[in-house]
Write an enzyme that holds these catalytic residues in place. Structure first.
Site, mmCIF file in Angstrom:
data_model
loop_
_atom_site.group_PDB
_atom_site.id
_atom_site.type_symbol
_atom_site.label_atom_id
_atom_site.label_comp_id
_atom_site.label_asym_id
_atom_site.label_seq_id
_atom_site.Cartn_x
_atom_site.Cartn_y
_atom_site.Cartn_z
ATOM 1 N N ASP A 60 -27.320 -8.423 -6.565
ATOM 2 C CA ASP A 60 -28.158 -8.014 -5.447
ATOM 3 C C ASP A 60 -27.526 -8.455 -4.133
ATOM 4 O OD1 ASP A 60 -28.892 -10.685 -6.517
ATOM 5 O OD2 ASP A 60 -30.265 -10.746 -4.824
ATOM 6 N N ASN A 64 -26.070 -17.436 -4.868
ATOM 7 C CA ASN A 64 -25.894 -18.551 -5.795
ATOM 8 C C ASN A 64 -25.183 -18.164 -7.089
ATOM 9 O OD1 ASN A 64 -27.025 -20.511 -4.131
ATOM 10 N ND2 ASN A 64 -29.099 -20.064 -4.835
#
Length: 193
Positions: free
Chosen positions: A96, A117
């Site tokens: 994403d 992350n």
């Protein structure tokens, strides 16, 4: 093609509560690839995730959905890459992307993690030279809203745009594996949005 084996890693978080969230659009892409090319996911503990194997054009493609949670994605990617002796050139990570409007997709070769992350963790073991599919999910407009935004489900309009973009992206990935990365990238980036 110089390589006949590739891996497409879709990033996301395991569990039904995350299934349709924006942060899991990498999983959506892996699921679409399995559906289109006849793969079935099964849990493989040695790869810390679910895997499927499909044929896309001339290439054998391993599909991986890590079940380690996003910030430990590198554990699964490393296990798969080490087992199959994959180079970064053979690895595509679908994730994403807040910095692209919902439904806008971009293929990218190398670069930083941009604060993502999952990518940050993959960088630790793979470096930054691997390929990415950046799946645009849009931005809530305020950085304090990002966490709830990415862990929320997109509205109907955004979801339809993302699904359409994933379909176009898979066409472009097929062009890459049949012809070249540059042709696949050009095809995706010039697709009508």
């Amino acid at each position: 093609m110089p390589d006949s084996l590739y891996a497409i890693v879709g990033l996301g978080n395991p569990g039904p509560e995350y299934a349709r969230t924006r942060h899991n659009t990498g999983f959506w892409f892996a699921d679409l690839a399995a559906l289109r090319y006849g793969g079935n996911f099964r849990t493989e503990s040695k790869f810390f995730g679910e895997t499927a194997r499909v044929k896309i054009g001339p290439a054998d493609v391993l599909l991986l959905k890590p079940t380690t949670f996003m910030n430990r994605s590198g554990q699964a990617v490393s296990a798969l890459a080490n087992f199959y002796k994959l180079t970064p050139n053979q690895l595509l990570v679908a994730h994403d992307e807040l910095d692209l409007p919902a439904g806008t997709m971009r293929l990218k070769l190398g670069g930083g993690h941009g604060g993502h992350n999952g990518l940050r963790d993959i960088h630790k073991s793979q470096g930054e030279a691997y390929r990415r599919l950046r799946i645009g999910i849009g931005h809530p407009g305020d950085k304090t809203l990002v966490l709830n935004y990415v862990l929320g489900r997109p509205n109907k309009t955004d979801e339809e745009a993302i699904l359409d973009g994933l379909d176009q992206s898979l066409n472009a990935v097929e062009t890459w594996l049949k012809e070249s990365w540059d042709k696949g990238t050009q095809q995706l980036h010039t697709a009508a949005r």
